[in-house]
Design a protein around this motif. Sequence first.
Motif, mmCIF file in Angstrom:
data_model
loop_
_atom_site.group_PDB
_atom_site.id
_atom_site.type_symbol
_atom_site.label_atom_id
_atom_site.label_comp_id
_atom_site.label_asym_id
_atom_site.label_seq_id
_atom_site.Cartn_x
_atom_site.Cartn_y
_atom_site.Cartn_z
ATOM 1 N N ALA A 33 0.753 -1.260 -0.138
ATOM 2 C CA ALA A 33 0.018 -0.039 -0.049
ATOM 3 C C ALA A 33 0.975 1.149 -0.065
ATOM 4 N N LYS A 34 2.134 1.233 0.740
ATOM 5 C CA LYS A 34 2.751 2.393 0.799
ATOM 6 C C LYS A 34 3.943 2.256 -0.160
ATOM 7 N N GLY A 35 4.334 1.066 -0.843
ATOM 8 C CA GLY A 35 5.403 0.740 -1.697
ATOM 9 C C GLY A 35 6.947 0.802 -1.222
ATOM 10 N N VAL A 36 6.861 0.698 0.083
ATOM 11 C CA VAL A 36 8.175 0.662 0.592
ATOM 12 C C VAL A 36 8.519 -0.771 1.279
ATOM 13 N N ILE A 37 9.822 -0.990 1.398
ATOM 14 C CA ILE A 37 10.230 -2.151 2.293
ATOM 15 C C ILE A 37 10.910 -1.979 3.359
ATOM 16 N N VAL A 38 10.612 -2.433 4.441
ATOM 17 C CA VAL A 38 11.257 -2.270 5.641
ATOM 18 C C VAL A 38 11.939 -3.399 6.059
ATOM 19 N N ASP A 39 12.939 -2.957 6.944
ATOM 20 C CA ASP A 39 13.709 -4.270 7.537
ATOM 21 C C ASP A 39 13.509 -4.759 8.829
ATOM 22 N N ASN A 40 13.753 -6.150 8.966
ATOM 23 C CA ASN A 40 13.838 -6.820 10.336
ATOM 24 C C ASN A 40 12.375 -6.727 10.807
ATOM 25 N N PRO A 41 11.213 -7.265 10.160
ATOM 26 C CA PRO A 41 9.812 -7.169 10.748
ATOM 27 C C PRO A 41 9.557 -8.359 11.688
ATOM 28 N N VAL A 42 8.845 -8.079 12.524
ATOM 29 C CA VAL A 42 8.361 -8.985 13.688
ATOM 30 C C VAL A 42 7.101 -8.842 13.748
ATOM 31 N N ILE A 43 6.255 -10.075 13.090
ATOM 32 C CA ILE A 43 4.715 -10.043 13.260
ATOM 33 C C ILE A 43 4.292 -11.159 13.996
ATOM 34 N N VAL A 44 3.269 -10.832 14.702
ATOM 35 C CA VAL A 44 2.889 -11.730 16.052
ATOM 36 C C VAL A 44 1.574 -11.955 15.371
ATOM 37 N N GLY A 46 -2.142 -14.039 16.546
ATOM 38 C CA GLY A 46 -2.792 -14.625 17.338
ATOM 39 C C GLY A 46 -3.423 -16.018 17.049
ATOM 40 N N ASP A 47 -4.144 -16.769 17.990
ATOM 41 C CA ASP A 47 -4.515 -18.002 17.734
ATOM 42 C C ASP A 47 -5.772 -17.949 16.978
ATOM 43 N N ASP A 48 -6.331 -16.811 16.738
ATOM 44 C CA ASP A 48 -7.518 -16.595 15.754
ATOM 45 C C ASP A 48 -7.107 -16.527 14.212
ATOM 46 N N GLY A 49 -5.517 -16.508 13.972
ATOM 47 C CA GLY A 49 -4.904 -16.366 12.765
ATOM 48 C C GLY A 49 -4.864 -15.001 12.296
ATOM 49 N N ARG A 50 -5.098 -13.801 13.214
ATOM 50 C CA ARG A 50 -4.943 -12.503 12.777
ATOM 51 C C ARG A 50 -3.875 -11.657 13.450
ATOM 52 N N VAL A 51 -3.114 -10.724 12.811
ATOM 53 C CA VAL A 51 -2.098 -10.222 13.340
ATOM 54 C C VAL A 51 -2.161 -9.424 14.452
ATOM 55 N N THR A 52 -1.677 -9.575 15.663
ATOM 56 C CA THR A 52 -1.934 -8.757 16.891
ATOM 57 C C THR A 52 -0.896 -7.640 16.799
ATOM 58 N N SER A 53 0.324 -7.996 16.235
ATOM 59 C CA SER A 53 1.218 -6.755 16.423
ATOM 60 C C SER A 53 2.277 -6.942 15.305
ATOM 61 N N LEU A 54 2.754 -5.887 14.772
ATOM 62 C CA LEU A 54 3.772 -5.765 13.746
ATOM 63 C C LEU A 54 4.698 -4.730 13.995
ATOM 64 N N VAL A 55 5.867 -4.906 13.988
ATOM 65 C CA VAL A 55 7.207 -4.062 14.506
ATOM 66 C C VAL A 55 8.186 -4.057 13.389
ATOM 67 N N SER A 56 9.116 -3.090 13.051
ATOM 68 C CA SER A 56 10.107 -3.193 12.249
ATOM 69 C C SER A 56 11.226 -2.324 12.565
ATOM 70 N N GLY A 57 12.375 -2.747 11.966
ATOM 71 C CA GLY A 57 13.624 -1.502 12.196
ATOM 72 C C GLY A 57 14.721 -2.474 12.658
ATOM 73 N N ASN A 58 15.511 -1.585 12.858
ATOM 74 C CA ASN A 58 16.980 -2.273 13.502
ATOM 75 C C ASN A 58 17.023 -2.180 14.921
ATOM 76 N N ALA A 59 16.066 -1.659 15.568
ATOM 77 C CA ALA A 59 16.160 -1.699 17.002
ATOM 78 C C ALA A 59 16.047 -3.060 17.668
ATOM 79 N N ALA A 60 16.395 -3.125 19.126
ATOM 80 C CA ALA A 60 16.490 -4.293 19.717
ATOM 81 C C ALA A 60 15.086 -5.179 19.459
ATOM 82 N N ARG A 61 15.058 -6.359 19.111
ATOM 83 C CA ARG A 61 13.873 -7.133 19.200
ATOM 84 C C ARG A 61 13.035 -7.238 20.334
ATOM 85 N N PRO A 62 11.845 -7.437 20.607
ATOM 86 C CA PRO A 62 10.976 -7.435 21.797
ATOM 87 C C PRO A 62 11.352 -8.727 22.420
#
Length: 427
Positions: A33-44, A46-62
């Motif tokens: 949608a934005k036409g951009v690539i981001v690095d180091n995505p972390v996608i969580v 849930g047990d319902d098959g839906r995304v609960t969290s999305l973060v990206s970047g080079n900062a420390a992983r949660p």
Amino acid sequence: MPRFGSAVMALVLAASSGQAATVVTAAHMLDPAKGVIVDNPVIVIGDDGRVTSLVSGNAARPNIPADAKRIDMGDVTILPGLIDMHVHLTSDPTLSGYQGLEYTDNFWTVVGVANAKRTLEAGFTTVRNVGSANYDDVALKQGIDRGYVPGPRIVPATYAIGVTGGHCDATEFPPSVKVPTPNIANNPQDFRGLVRTLRKYGAEVIKVCMTGGVLSKTDSVGAQQLSFDEIKAIVDEAHMLGMRVAVHAHGTDGINDALRAGVDTVEHASLANAESFKLARAHGAWFSMDIYDDDYILAEGAKNGVFAESLAKEKEIGRKQRETFRDAHAAGVKMVFGTDGGVYPNGNNALQFAKMVEWGMTPVEAIRAATSEAAIALNRVNDVGQLTPGHYGDIVAVAGDPTRDVRLLEHPSWVLKGGQVVTSPAR
């Protein structure tokens, strides 16, 4: 660079509530949608098959909950599961012409089971099935949703509707052979009734045969077959019921009357003109143009039993459709990804991306047509087409940058549907 505070909180809350989580990591992620690539995505997910969290970047992983399932895809680019807006899962192009008459009616549901699996494994996690007999696509959707067979999320049209002798009628038989035609009407009121009947039995979108077609034996490919009053009645009834309308239309007059009536997507749109483009922009309609098919039909059609009349029509219209695609895109018409899978082998859907780029789109635009734009056209912006909280965890991964080489999508290395692995390098 984005921070991870809210993501960490989401993960902590998920762990404390006992919710199972799947955590997907990769080197890169494309946001179409934005036409951009981001690095180091972390996608969580849930047990319902839906995304609960999305973060990206080079900062420390949660911190990730100890009981979470972890899927590290490695050095790949991930993107939302792909959407094909025009398929026929219960069709097999190698059984064209009269060859299909050798099989029982229920055979085609079995064909659909095999095609659904191939389509999902190709990275297409959502499809709009715009025409099948005997409510086969509803049966297939029910089987997939219940977990009996693997396949994409299906938006079914059930029967494609049309007029006596038209593209959606059985025109290849003599008068002595009677074929059931529960999808045929010939006046506005009867078409309204058909819309209600199809919705009753599971249709989520209405498909209309507005003009002649390539694979029907006896009609002219561009000739209009429904009057304006008929298509207007269909559109008004469907919209009143909360359904969208896809119209099969090659010819200019049929395209333009359908757009004036308020249809949501025009399928094929081969002979659309400047007036068509203006109407599409004014009414907010999308074009869904199957510009890969010409290669397959002309290469394999005769061997597969395609009628000689149909091959002649394809030769007449194939290149013109591609030129119209180029002109429509340049004119600012909204476009979605639709392949007419079933006219070529289902599962090869991604072959169309390269054609879309060849005929004027950037790779990002072509991918967007199969993700965020398709989701808007489906009226499914809240669950498919993106990888943001609330959407299904449908993920495709490729080994490289698809914004530079869109053909990478022809060979996904990972496919996930709702956070569940469909294909992976280990499989």
